[in-house]
Design an enzyme around this catalytic site. Structure first.
Site, PDB file in Angstrom:
ATOM      1  N   SER A   1     -14.812 -27.238  13.106  1.00 53.91           N
ATOM      2  CA  SER A   1     -16.090 -26.822  12.536  1.00 53.91           C
ATOM      3  C   SER A   1     -16.700 -28.040  11.866  1.00 53.91           C
ATOM      4  CB  SER A   1     -15.856 -25.712  11.504  1.00 53.91           C
ATOM      5  OG  SER A   1     -15.363 -24.578  12.157  1.00 53.91           O
ATOM      6  N   LEU A   2     -17.639 -28.664  12.540  1.00 55.24           N
ATOM      7  CA  LEU A   2     -18.198 -29.924  12.035  1.00 55.24           C
ATOM      8  C   LEU A   2     -19.436 -29.649  11.175  1.00 55.24           C
ATOM      9  CD1 LEU A   2     -17.845 -33.022  12.193  1.00 55.24           C
ATOM     10  CD2 LEU A   2     -19.424 -32.998  14.130  1.00 55.24           C
TER      11      LEU A   2
ATOM     12  N   SER B   1      -9.293 -22.813  15.174  1.00 56.49           N
ATOM     13  CA  SER B   1     -10.481 -23.477  14.643  1.00 56.49           C
ATOM     14  C   SER B   1     -10.236 -23.894  13.194  1.00 56.49           C
ATOM     15  CB  SER B   1     -11.650 -22.491  14.722  1.00 56.49           C
ATOM     16  OG  SER B   1     -12.786 -23.015  14.110  1.00 56.49           O
TER      17      SER B   1
ATOM     18  N   CYS C   1     -10.689 -16.812   1.793  1.00 55.83           N
ATOM     19  CA  CYS C   1     -10.597 -18.202   2.250  1.00 55.83           C
ATOM     20  C   CYS C   1     -10.949 -19.115   1.080  1.00 55.83           C
ATOM     21  CB  CYS C   1     -11.579 -18.438   3.394  1.00 55.83           C
ATOM     22  SG  CYS C   1     -11.498 -20.093   4.108  1.00 55.83           S
TER      23      CYS C   1
ATOM     24  N   CYS D   1     -20.931 -19.491   4.521  1.00 55.79           N
ATOM     25  CA  CYS D   1     -19.970 -18.548   5.128  1.00 55.79           C
ATOM     26  C   CYS D   1     -19.645 -17.400   4.182  1.00 55.79           C
ATOM     27  CB  CYS D   1     -18.699 -19.289   5.508  1.00 55.79           C
ATOM     28  SG  CYS D   1     -17.413 -18.211   6.153  1.00 55.79           S
TER      29      CYS D   1
ATOM     30  N   CYS E   1     -17.066 -22.860   2.325  1.00 55.03           N
ATOM     31  CA  CYS E   1     -18.253 -23.354   3.041  1.00 55.03           C
ATOM     32  C   CYS E   1     -19.442 -22.539   2.534  1.00 55.03           C
ATOM     33  CB  CYS E   1     -18.094 -23.183   4.550  1.00 55.03           C
ATOM     34  SG  CYS E   1     -16.730 -24.153   5.219  1.00 55.03           S
TER      35      CYS E   1
ATOM     36  N   GLU F   1     -10.470  -8.543   9.284  1.00 58.31           N
ATOM     37  CA  GLU F   1     -11.191  -8.053  10.450  1.00 58.31           C
ATOM     38  C   GLU F   1     -10.924  -8.900  11.689  1.00 58.31           C
ATOM     39  OE1 GLU F   1     -14.704  -8.505   7.949  1.00 58.31           O
ATOM     40  OE2 GLU F   1     -15.557  -9.729   9.539  1.00 58.31           O
TER      41      GLU F   1
ATOM     42  N   GLY G   1     -10.524 -16.818   7.038  1.00 59.55           N
ATOM     43  CA  GLY G   1      -9.430 -17.710   6.653  1.00 59.55           C
ATOM     44  C   GLY G   1      -9.476 -19.064   7.329  1.00 59.55           C
TER      45      GLY G   1
ATOM     46  N   CYS H   1     -18.383 -14.008  10.653  1.00 55.81           N
ATOM     47  CA  CYS H   1     -17.134 -14.151   9.955  1.00 55.81           C
ATOM     48  C   CYS H   1     -17.174 -13.554   8.543  1.00 55.81           C
ATOM     49  CB  CYS H   1     -16.846 -15.646   9.890  1.00 55.81           C
ATOM     50  SG  CYS H   1     -15.386 -16.074   9.051  1.00 55.81           S
TER      51      CYS H   1
HETATM   52  N1  SAH Z   1     -11.816 -21.762   8.755  1.00 57.35           N
HETATM   53  C1  SAH Z   1     -11.918 -21.981  10.159  1.00 57.35           C
HETATM   54  C2  SAH Z   1     -12.001 -20.718  11.001  1.00 57.35           C
HETATM   55  C3  SAH Z   1     -12.825 -19.556  10.506  1.00 57.35           C
HETATM   56  S1  SAH Z   1     -14.568 -19.704  10.496  1.00 57.35           S
HETATM   57  C4  SAH Z   1     -13.066 -22.910  10.458  1.00 57.35           C
HETATM   58  O1  SAH Z   1     -13.778 -23.285   9.539  1.00 57.35           O
HETATM   59  O2  SAH Z   1     -13.226 -23.293  11.605  1.00 57.35           O
HETATM   60  C5  SAH Z   1     -15.041 -19.685  12.189  1.00 57.35           C
HETATM   61  C6  SAH Z   1     -16.375 -20.342  12.484  1.00 57.35           C
HETATM   62  O3  SAH Z   1     -17.477 -19.487  12.103  1.00 57.35           O
HETATM   63  C7  SAH Z   1     -16.572 -21.647  11.727  1.00 57.35           C
HETATM   64  O4  SAH Z   1     -17.134 -22.608  12.582  1.00 57.35           O
HETATM   65  C8  SAH Z   1     -17.547 -21.215  10.650  1.00 57.35           C
HETATM   66  O5  SAH Z   1     -18.212 -22.317  10.129  1.00 57.35           O
HETATM   67  C9  SAH Z   1     -18.435 -20.245  11.393  1.00 57.35           C
HETATM   68  N2  SAH Z   1     -19.255 -19.352  10.567  1.00 57.35           N
HETATM   69  C10 SAH Z   1     -19.001 -18.903   9.327  1.00 57.35           C
HETATM   70  N3  SAH Z   1     -19.998 -18.100   8.901  1.00 57.35           N
HETATM   71  C11 SAH Z   1     -20.902 -18.013   9.902  1.00 57.35           C
HETATM   72  C12 SAH Z   1     -22.139 -17.318  10.074  1.00 57.35           C
HETATM   73  N4  SAH Z   1     -22.633 -16.556   9.123  1.00 57.35           N
HETATM   74  N5  SAH Z   1     -22.804 -17.475  11.247  1.00 57.35           N
HETATM   75  C13 SAH Z   1     -22.275 -18.247  12.234  1.00 57.35           C
HETATM   76  N6  SAH Z   1     -21.106 -18.916  12.139  1.00 57.35           N
HETATM   77  C14 SAH Z   1     -20.425 -18.799  10.977  1.00 57.35           C
END
Ligand code: SAH
Length: 330
Positions: free
Chosen positions: A201-202, A178, A99, A106, A103, A79, A146, A320
């Site tokens: 993404s911290l 990112s 992915c 996520c 996390c 998407e 991803g 995401c």
């Molecule tokens: N893998 C990469 C890029 C994809 S995720 C990364 O981790 O940066 C993009 C961002 O969306 C990341 O900061 C992730 O932690 C965040 N994210 C994932 N699920 C989310 C959600 N349900 N609500 C808000 N942000 C989310």
């Protein structure tokens, strides 16, 4: 890349420019219509390249956001999300099918990676959306499904193509990658001679918090990640975006805000606080507006550049991986 191809088949490398113009400027994908390219070269190209494109399966629209579900040629789904900001249209694209970073909060991480996206599958997300809206896309963020640095080479090629003046000409400062923190790739990325933005993404300011929500922290923890980001900033002279998704009672306490201040003080960064998009499958809850405001104030008072991300598309499941996970292909 494409120039090398033409050289290899004994043609002049400027053919690459002509092909780029057809594909990316005229939006013509049928090789037979490339009128300035000879028939025998077209036949050779048809043998060597797929023009079996990905397709839009579904579009969900809200006032300032559109969400696209794509079907790939092998039946997989990914998407992209188009957001309308006051500074223009920004498209968030996917880099993998699923992915592996897992996390905990996520949606994409619930499904293991099936495969990397090919460079063309990333470029096509932009081309198809551009065709659909009939407008120029001003900026691109690689923040969809991803982990882009787990598909490093294809992502770098993708950026080169969309940045190319003869292709989509999206300025490097308008492109953001990112990552959840793959240290060796951040180092590699810092060697590239361009101005593409890096976002990290911290989501946790101590190893204790980050370990609980991001398994990657067990591999590259903050003691190695933060010095790597400092090196990146020194080398590139570029400001890094720190993404911090606000999870109720997990990482949004006052103590977390002060830990974050300590971790990031004196670094050339800015923090983007992301209101969590709740999903029905996962137990995490979003932080209340009050808690986000309090957190924001603490950072601000301590001289950390900070913004709160506007919420897009809660109604249409724009977080995401949410659309893919609701489709019948899991
Ligand atoms: N893998 C990469 C890029 C994809 S995720 C990364 O981790 O940066 C993009 C961002 O969306 C990341 O900061 C992730 O932690 C965040 N994210 C994932 N699920 C989310 C959600 N349900 N609500 C808000 N942000 C989310």
């Amino acid at each position: 890349m494409l120039e090398d191809y033409f050289k290899e088949i004994g043609q002049k490398s400027y053919k690459a420019t002509q092909v780029f113009e057809w594909l990316y400027q005229k939006n013509i994908y049928d090789f037979n219509l490339f009128s300035n390219i000879k028939q025998d070269i077209i036949i050779k190209m048809q043998e060597d390249f797929t023009n079996d494109f990905i397709s839009i399966e579904k579009v969900l629209e809200d006032t300032d956001v559109k969400k696209f579900l794509f079907r790939l040629n092998d039946g997989e789904h990914i998407e992209a999300v188009l957001m309308e900001h006051n500074y223009g249209l920004s498209l968030c694209i996917s880099s993998q099918v699923g992915c592996n970073m897992s996390c905990k909060f996520c949606e994409s991480g619930r499904f293991k990676k099936k495969r990397n996206l090919e460079t063309f599958e990333m470029v096509e997300q932009i081309l198809l959306v551009k065709d659909y809206i009939e407008k120029r896309i001003d900026s691109v963020v690689i923040m969809g499904i991803g982990e882009p640095f787990d598909n490093y080479d294809n992502v770098i090629n993708f950026i080169k193509i969309i940045n190319d003046d003869k292709a989509l000409a999206i300025g490097s400062r308008h492109i953001t990658v990112s990552t959840c923190g793959l240290v060796p790739k951040i180092k590699e990325f810092s060697m590239l001679p361009w101005q593409v933005n890096l976002a990290l993404s911290l989501h946790g300011a101590t190893n204790e918090v980050r370990d609980k929500i991001m398994p990657i922290n067990k591999v590259y923890n903050l003691d190695i990640l933060i010095p790597t980001i400092k090196e990146y900033i020194e080398k590139t002279n570029r400001r890094v975006t720190i993404e911090y998704v606000m999870l109720n009672m997990v990482n949004d306490r006052e103590k977390d805000a002060y830990d974050l201040v300590n971790l990031l003080k004196n670094m050339n960064i800015y923090v983007n606080l992301i209101p969590y998009n709740e999903t029905s499958h996962l137990e995490f809850k979003k932080s209340s507006k009050n808690r986000i405001n309090k957190f924001y104030q603490i950072l601000k008072e301590n001289n950390i550049n900070v913004t709160v991300r506007r919420e897009f598309g809660g109604n249409i499941k724009a977080a995401c991986g949410q659309l893919r996970s609701e489709s019948d292909f899991k």
